[in-house]
Structures are given as C-alpha cells and as structure tokens.
Design an enzyme around this catalytic site. Sequence first.
Site, PDB file in Angstrom:
ATOM      1  N   ASP A   1      29.401  37.009  75.419  1.00 25.98           N
ATOM      2  CA  ASP A   1      30.190  37.579  74.314  1.00 25.98           C
ATOM      3  C   ASP A   1      30.008  39.100  74.386  1.00 25.98           C
ATOM      4  OD1 ASP A   1      31.081  38.544  71.850  1.00 25.98           O
ATOM      5  OD2 ASP A   1      29.976  37.136  70.609  1.00 25.98           O
TER       6      ASP A   1
ATOM      7  N   LYS B   1      24.032  29.256  65.210  1.00 28.76           N
ATOM      8  CA  LYS B   1      23.375  30.528  65.499  1.00 28.76           C
ATOM      9  C   LYS B   1      21.893  30.233  65.725  1.00 28.76           C
ATOM     10  CE  LYS B   1      26.666  33.619  65.053  1.00 28.76           C
ATOM     11  NZ  LYS B   1      27.010  34.554  66.138  1.00 28.76           N
TER      12      LYS B   1
ATOM     13  N   LYS C   1      36.993  38.232  72.551  1.00 25.75           N
ATOM     14  CA  LYS C   1      37.218  38.841  71.226  1.00 25.75           C
ATOM     15  C   LYS C   1      38.020  40.105  71.445  1.00 25.75           C
ATOM     16  CE  LYS C   1      32.992  37.495  68.814  1.00 25.75           C
ATOM     17  NZ  LYS C   1      31.621  37.966  68.538  1.00 25.75           N
TER      18      LYS C   1
ATOM     19  N   GLY D   1      35.245  35.108  66.984  1.00 25.57           N
ATOM     20  CA  GLY D   1      35.659  35.561  65.651  1.00 25.57           C
ATOM     21  C   GLY D   1      34.735  36.640  65.138  1.00 25.57           C
TER      22      GLY D   1
ATOM     23  N   SER E   1      31.332  28.451  63.227  1.00 26.28           N
ATOM     24  CA  SER E   1      30.045  29.065  63.544  1.00 26.28           C
ATOM     25  C   SER E   1      29.135  28.926  62.330  1.00 26.28           C
ATOM     26  CB  SER E   1      30.278  30.534  63.897  1.00 26.28           C
ATOM     27  OG  SER E   1      29.069  31.196  64.143  1.00 26.28           O
TER      28      SER E   1
ATOM     29  N   GLU F   1      25.557  30.961  74.209  1.00 24.39           N
ATOM     30  CA  GLU F   1      26.295  32.230  74.143  1.00 24.39           C
ATOM     31  C   GLU F   1      25.330  33.398  74.018  1.00 24.39           C
ATOM     32  OE1 GLU F   1      29.205  32.021  71.034  1.00 24.39           O
ATOM     33  OE2 GLU F   1      29.583  34.170  70.998  1.00 24.39           O
TER      34      GLU F   1
ATOM     35  N   LYS G   1      29.136  25.465  66.279  1.00 25.27           N
ATOM     36  CA  LYS G   1      28.285  26.457  66.956  1.00 25.27           C
ATOM     37  C   LYS G   1      27.144  26.802  66.021  1.00 25.27           C
ATOM     38  CE  LYS G   1      29.117  31.391  67.610  1.00 25.27           C
ATOM     39  NZ  LYS G   1      30.007  32.417  68.215  1.00 25.27           N
TER      40      LYS G   1
ATOM     41  N   ASP H   1      24.598  30.171  69.809  1.00 26.43           N
ATOM     42  CA  ASP H   1      24.850  31.608  70.013  1.00 26.43           C
ATOM     43  C   ASP H   1      23.617  32.378  69.572  1.00 26.43           C
ATOM     44  OD1 ASP H   1      25.815  34.179  70.250  1.00 26.43           O
ATOM     45  OD2 ASP H   1      27.419  33.959  68.770  1.00 26.43           O
TER      46      ASP H   1
HETATM   47  O1  SMG Z   1      34.622  34.673  62.634  1.00 24.07           O
HETATM   48  O2  SMG Z   1      33.902  32.634  62.562  1.00 24.07           O
HETATM   49  C1  SMG Z   1      33.728  33.827  62.736  1.00 24.07           C
HETATM   50  C2  SMG Z   1      32.351  34.299  63.111  1.00 24.07           C
HETATM   51  C3  SMG Z   1      31.971  33.771  64.436  1.00 24.07           C
HETATM   52  O3  SMG Z   1      29.696  33.713  65.017  1.00 24.07           O
HETATM   53  C4  SMG Z   1      30.691  34.373  64.948  1.00 24.07           C
HETATM   54  N1  SMG Z   1      30.734  35.670  65.323  1.00 24.07           N
HETATM   55  O4  SMG Z   1      28.543  36.688  67.931  1.00 24.07           O
HETATM   56  O5  SMG Z   1      30.190  35.370  67.965  1.00 24.07           O
HETATM   57  C5  SMG Z   1      29.453  36.122  67.347  1.00 24.07           C
HETATM   58  C6  SMG Z   1      29.610  36.362  65.856  1.00 24.07           C
HETATM   59  C7  SMG Z   1      29.731  37.826  65.544  1.00 24.07           C
HETATM   60  C8  SMG Z   1      29.807  38.144  64.102  1.00 24.07           C
HETATM   61  S1  SMG Z   1      28.412  37.616  63.241  1.00 24.07           S
HETATM   62  C9  SMG Z   1      28.396  38.302  61.685  1.00 24.07           C
HETATM   63 MG    MG Z   2      28.746  35.585  69.760  1.00 21.95          MG
END
Ligand code: SMG
Ligand code: MG
Length: 368
Positions: free
Chosen positions: A239, A163, A263, A291, A135, A214, A161, A189
């Site tokens: 999510d 953001k 998750k 994650g 991510s 996402e 992925k 995402d």
């Molecule tokens: O653990 O690699 C990881 C983070 C993956 O993007 C990630 N998590 O919305 O999926 C999500 C985010 C939530 C935490 S962002 C700080």
């Molecule tokens: Mg997410």
Amino acid sequence: MKLTGVELRTIEMPLVAPFRTSFGTQTVREILLLRAVTDDGEGWGECAAMSDPLYSSEYVSASADVLRTFLIPALAACERLDAHQVAPALQKFKGHRMAKAALEMAVLDAELRTRGVSFARELGAVHDQVPCGVSVGIMDTVPELLEAVGGYVDAGYLRIKLKIQPGWDVEPVRAVRERFGDDLLLQVDANTAYTVADARHLARLDPFDLLLIEQPLDEDDILGHAELAKTVRTPICLDESITSARSAADAIALGACQIVNVKPGRVGGYLEARRIHDVCAAHGIPVWCGGMLETGLGRAANVALAALPGFTLPGDTSASDRYYRTDITAPFQLDDGHLAVPTGPGLGVEPIPDLLEAVTVHTEWLPL
Ligand code: SMG
Ligand code: MG
C-alpha cells in the site's frame, strides 16, 4: 476548458466509531475538498490526506498550503485545460501526491460533466457493481473484535481486513478464523508496524490462509518486503510503498509484492491509478481499491476505478454508513455485498448543500 478558480473547503465528519490502526486512532475525519470552477462548469475533488502525517508524509493543512501556493497557480498557464494536462503541469513540484490527485480529480470531474461521460466509462470500467470488503480497526479485546466482525459479516461484506500491529496479530486472526470459518475472505494490514526481523513471527499467520498481508514493513523497505516474501507464505500486498506506476513496476520486478492496493490519492490521481492497474495486469498481479475514509465524492470515484477488469479482489470500498451517520452525498448502500457504480456524468454524485454546509469548518476561494 479554462479554470477560473478553485474553492478549498475543509470539512470535519465524525466517524460512527473510533478507527484504530497501528499509527493512531481516528474519531473525526478532517477532509479537504476542492471545487474547480471552469468556464464550462464545476467539478469536485477530495484529498486523501489525513489530519496528521502518520499514514504518509501528507496532511490536510500541508495539502491546502501546497495547493494554494504552488499547484493551483501552476494551472493558470493552461489555456485549454483538460485532466490529462494536470499531472504534467504539476510534475516539477516534488511529492504532495494526494494534493495533486485532488486537483486532477476536480478537473476531471468538471471535464467529464461537460462531456456527459462518467468516471467509470472514462477509466475503462467493465462492471456495474463492485464487491466490497471492510477494514476493521484494532480493538481493546478479542470479544469486541468478534462482535464488530460479526456485524459486518451480517451486513453482507464479502471480505474482512483486520488492522494488526505487534501484540495484536496472531491471536485476533486465529479468533476470527475460528469463529467465522475457513470460507471467510480474510486479510490483514499492518501499516508499516513491523521490521524484517519479525519475519518468523509474521510467518505464524500462514496457517490462517489469509488473502494477503498488507504493508508489513516501512514504505521505503522494498528489499525488506522481498526478503520477507521468502519466509512468509501469505502473499504480500503493498500500500504505502506504491506511489506511482514506476514504483509498482519496480516492486513487482524485485519480488516485493504479489498483490497491490491501489489508492488514487497515494499515487497522484485516478489517471496514474489506472496506469498502475495496467502495469499490474501486464504482470498478472491482482489489484484492489484501497480506502481513505472518503466521503461519497471520493467513494464514487473509487467505486468507478474498482470496476476496472484487473480489480479482482474486494476493495476497502465500504458503504457510507460504515464511516458516517450522514454522508455529504446520497449514501452508498450495500446491496448483497456490492456497491453500484455511479453512471451519471463525472462522479455521478454531488454534495447536498445543507449537509455539506453543516460539516464545513473553513472555505477559501482562490481565483486564477
Ligand atoms: O476507507 O475503508 C476505508 C479505510 C481503509 O484501512 C483502510 N485504510 O492503510 O489501507 C490503509 C488505511 C489507511 C487509512 S487508516 C485511517
Ligand atoms: Mg493499508
């Protein structure tokens, strides 16, 4: 098994680089760990909550409080405790799924270590390694993003992925697609940053052949996601909205998602996460493991879950060094884009005492 007490431990782990999402920037991961002590042995739990209630309503100090005040005392009544009794014993308390998940994880780890069974085996894993994605946070500039993505592609990650948020969506996606080509598995995402009024804008992502988008809309906006799916051709993945097997079944029935991010923390534990996997499999909905910037403890359990048969897309189960210079367990390392599923009893990993001590900011012993 009888629970004799639980240690709550707050740690602070500096991230190797700031991680920016539509809701904020993380530079240090504050994490609540649990050590469940039973008459048979010990187990570790990791709470997915972050410092502030920005990803979801939960946050570290609230999770510690609800565990201390309500959840841990509620297990005192269980004379012969096993992990399957944890969720029913906590059910009368509303919400706080990440706190509940952490407690169930610690009890499950203690139980499985005693029985000599791994998380993977207990959950029904069918693979001994899992394909990994990464991510990638929001950056100040597109060149910076391309450099970061290039580093991850070179490291072997099998899916990227990005953001996104309003103002950082079509152009970064276009740039990554142009630079790295059509074969790169790519998804985005939004962490709830859009509204259904943005449907036509989000449809501009369609030409880039993304695996999924996402959680574009608010966590409560199930019908909005179903509406969005009529305009946007890219599959919608939920999510934040999916908090239980029931909410997953509802979202699928309403046409709100074509893919689900699982998750365990968000849904109240690994046992509920497996039920979501089962519901999705029954509906032909692919799932993948999300994650929450876990330590090696949470990562071990996530990798075990990601080895179930319905996890057909690479997860946000990156190697330890994507997050931390020093993890508290032996680090998870990428091997040809995959992480190995631990095989030892319980989580199959444990904290290294000196490393754990070095990042600990608070501990509290709660006898039962
Ligand atoms: O653990 O690699 C990881 C983070 C993956 O993007 C990630 N998590 O919305 O999926 C999500 C985010 C939530 C935490 S962002 C700080
Ligand atoms: Mg997410």
